[in-house]
Scaffold this motif. Sequence first.
Motif, PDB file in Angstrom:
ATOM      1  N   UNK A   1      24.940 -47.035   9.542  1.00 55.32           N
ATOM      2  CA  UNK A   1      25.397 -45.679   9.209  1.00 55.32           C
ATOM      3  C   UNK A   1      26.492 -45.205  10.160  1.00 55.32           C
ATOM      4  N   UNK A   2      26.276 -45.431  11.439  1.00 58.39           N
ATOM      5  CA  UNK A   2      27.279 -45.018  12.436  1.00 58.39           C
ATOM      6  C   UNK A   2      28.593 -45.751  12.202  1.00 58.39           C
ATOM      7  N   UNK A   3      28.512 -47.042  11.945  1.00 56.58           N
ATOM      8  CA  UNK A   3      29.714 -47.838  11.695  1.00 56.58           C
ATOM      9  C   UNK A   3      30.472 -47.333  10.471  1.00 56.58           C
ATOM     10  N   UNK A   4      29.754 -47.092   9.380  1.00 59.61           N
ATOM     11  CA  UNK A   4      30.417 -46.713   8.128  1.00 59.61           C
ATOM     12  C   UNK A   4      31.027 -45.316   8.209  1.00 59.61           C
ATOM     13  N   UNK A   5      30.431 -44.440   8.992  1.00 58.82           N
ATOM     14  CA  UNK A   5      30.963 -43.086   9.119  1.00 58.82           C
ATOM     15  C   UNK A   5      32.194 -43.031  10.035  1.00 58.82           C
ATOM     16  N   UNK A   6      32.359 -44.042  10.882  1.00 52.81           N
ATOM     17  CA  UNK A   6      33.454 -44.010  11.854  1.00 52.81           C
ATOM     18  C   UNK A   6      34.648 -44.883  11.453  1.00 52.81           C
ATOM     19  N   UNK A   7      34.408 -45.912  10.656  1.00 54.13           N
ATOM     20  CA  UNK A   7      35.500 -46.814  10.323  1.00 54.13           C
ATOM     21  C   UNK A   7      36.388 -46.222   9.235  1.00 54.13           C
ATOM     22  N   UNK A   8      37.652 -46.614   9.236  1.00 54.34           N
ATOM     23  CA  UNK A   8      38.620 -46.075   8.277  1.00 54.34           C
ATOM     24  C   UNK A   8      38.374 -46.654   6.883  1.00 54.34           C
ATOM     25  N   UNK A   9      38.028 -47.922   6.815  1.00 50.59           N
ATOM     26  CA  UNK A   9      37.811 -48.587   5.526  1.00 50.59           C
ATOM     27  C   UNK A   9      36.392 -49.158   5.486  1.00 50.59           C
ATOM     28  N   UNK A  10      35.413 -48.350   5.200  1.00 52.57           N
ATOM     29  CA  UNK A  10      34.017 -48.793   5.241  1.00 52.57           C
ATOM     30  C   UNK A  10      33.661 -49.722   4.088  1.00 52.57           C
ATOM     31  N   UNK A  11      32.686 -50.559   4.326  1.00 49.78           N
ATOM     32  CA  UNK A  11      32.127 -51.403   3.271  1.00 49.78           C
ATOM     33  C   UNK A  11      31.506 -50.532   2.183  1.00 49.78           C
ATOM     34  N   UNK A  12      30.665 -49.596   2.580  1.00 54.35           N
ATOM     35  CA  UNK A  12      30.103 -48.600   1.659  1.00 54.35           C
ATOM     36  C   UNK A  12      30.486 -47.232   2.204  1.00 54.35           C
ATOM     37  N   UNK A  13      31.280 -46.498   1.454  1.00 53.44           N
ATOM     38  CA  UNK A  13      31.768 -45.202   1.916  1.00 53.44           C
ATOM     39  C   UNK A  13      30.639 -44.181   1.843  1.00 53.44           C
ATOM     40  N   UNK A  14      29.908 -44.036   2.946  1.00 55.53           N
ATOM     41  CA  UNK A  14      28.745 -43.158   2.961  1.00 55.53           C
ATOM     42  C   UNK A  14      29.125 -41.695   2.786  1.00 55.53           C
ATOM     43  N   UNK A  15      30.334 -41.321   3.194  1.00 55.33           N
ATOM     44  CA  UNK A  15      30.757 -39.928   3.006  1.00 55.33           C
ATOM     45  C   UNK A  15      30.853 -39.607   1.517  1.00 55.33           C
ATOM     46  N   UNK A  16      31.505 -40.498   0.788  1.00 57.49           N
ATOM     47  CA  UNK A  16      31.634 -40.294  -0.662  1.00 57.49           C
ATOM     48  C   UNK A  16      30.276 -40.427  -1.337  1.00 57.49           C
ATOM     49  N   UNK A  17      29.505 -41.437  -0.918  1.00 53.79           N
ATOM     50  CA  UNK A  17      28.217 -41.685  -1.560  1.00 53.79           C
ATOM     51  C   UNK A  17      27.249 -40.529  -1.329  1.00 53.79           C
ATOM     52  N   UNK A  18      27.228 -39.988  -0.115  1.00 55.08           N
ATOM     53  CA  UNK A  18      26.316 -38.877   0.171  1.00 55.08           C
ATOM     54  C   UNK A  18      26.700 -37.627  -0.610  1.00 55.08           C
ATOM     55  N   UNK A  19      27.976 -37.498  -0.957  1.00 55.57           N
ATOM     56  CA  UNK A  19      28.402 -36.355  -1.761  1.00 55.57           C
ATOM     57  C   UNK A  19      28.244 -36.575  -3.246  1.00 55.57           C
ATOM     58  N   UNK A  20      27.848 -37.771  -3.636  1.00 59.52           N
ATOM     59  CA  UNK A  20      27.670 -38.099  -5.057  1.00 59.52           C
ATOM     60  C   UNK A  20      26.171 -38.199  -5.351  1.00 59.52           C
TER      61      UNK A  20
END
Length: 476
Positions: free
Chosen positions: A254-273
């Motif tokens: 989770x920490x990795x995906x929230x901080x990286x520019x090009x995440x494997x799974x975009x948790x920001x978008x996914x959490x808003x969906x």
Amino acid sequence: MRQVLSGRVKKSDGFDRRLLAPMMLGSVLNPVNSSVLSVSLVPIGAAFGAPPAQTAWLVSALYLATSIGQPVVGRLIDLFGPRRLFLVGTALTGVAGVVGMLAPNLGVLITARVLLGFGTCSGYPAAMYLIRSEARRTGQESPAGVLTALAVTTQTVAVIGPSLGGLLIGVGGWRATLAVNIPLALIGLYLGARRLPATPPAPRAEDRHPLAALDLPGMGLFAAALVCLLLFLMEPAAHWYLPVLTVVAGAAFTRRELRTVRPFIDLRVLSGNLPLLATYARSLLAYIVSYGFLYGYTQWLEEGRGLSASQAGLLQLPLFMTALAVSTLTGRRPAIRAKLLVGSAGQLAACALLLTLTDAGPIWKLLAVVLVLGVPQGLNSLALQNSVFHQADPERMGSSAGLLRTFGYLGAIVSSAASGALFGQRADTGGLHHLTWLMLAVSALFLAVTVADRSLRGLGAGQGQPVPERTREGRT
């Protein structure tokens, strides 16, 4: 409009029907290996002297590999296009078929199932990617007939699999259920090489170097968290420390995906969906029940009722016929919510019928179970697939479709672990009833989640309409 296929330029204004054959074949490789195994668990256990608790690893090995591989390969397809990933996965499926056919012991056979899991995980994300890219190219929001054909094909193969498995075992023993992957892989390689797009679409400016877009640390942490979770589900008493490792790996992911520019799974978008997250939750619940029937009920037919593998497979033919009829009749109807409501209610009804079964009851009760189960079998996979098609970010359709399968396979592993724990040394009627109470509770939760989800109202009603300009350009 112009389209590049197999190195040739082709003019087409509608969905390219040449893509259908490789799409469907690639998508069925995993379901056919899942369902065929359901009738071969008992013969394999007898051949290697292994109880259900050990042969359950044959189920979990496939889903463990596929649960990890589906979103990873889906992301690679998003970046590089489907052709190369499809061909590599199909070739690996053929290799797995050879290894499984020649397996001298249960350990090698489990290894073959792992290879099958990774090999078969490219077909479905590739198909969903192609459907979305064709929709964008043609300007049509949702080719409902193509989506229906894909869903009907995958769920039909999943349902007819036990009958096919019984036939293969009758002709060539349980090894024939692994050998069938060899001709399927050869056909898939031919179709993929001839018909899939030779080059991926032109990349966006920020994706000129797609290798840089690979979030390898994120993929590794995702795999670590999932492996720890699934191993714990298989043997919770023996691996009490695995939940801790799951949480640690999950937090790091989770920490990795929230901080990286090009995440494997975009948790920001996914959490808003939230609608997409609810669809993934429904997939988990639906497949706990579906695979509970596929493996638990089939094992009980052979050990609890004393049927042969061929008889157990043939007894499920009515399920195939019902599911096929239901999917075909309802596939073009846009009412996704109605499909899910009827599907969850159908699972409740099928569970209620399971509780009435005994060691020597009438055959019509066995038929009634599969006939009732055929209704949700024909509705749920179709509705879940169409939900993701409408809810997911078009630029991440491959990985989003892979995650849908991941949650479905989590359900399969939960049901497999439950079957191994509740059946113990033998799939008797008492164990079947205990498993049924679990499936009954999960079905009720599936229904409750569907009723409470207001986002489903009107979802899919725009099938066949022009794609909004922003979607066609690949932006959200």
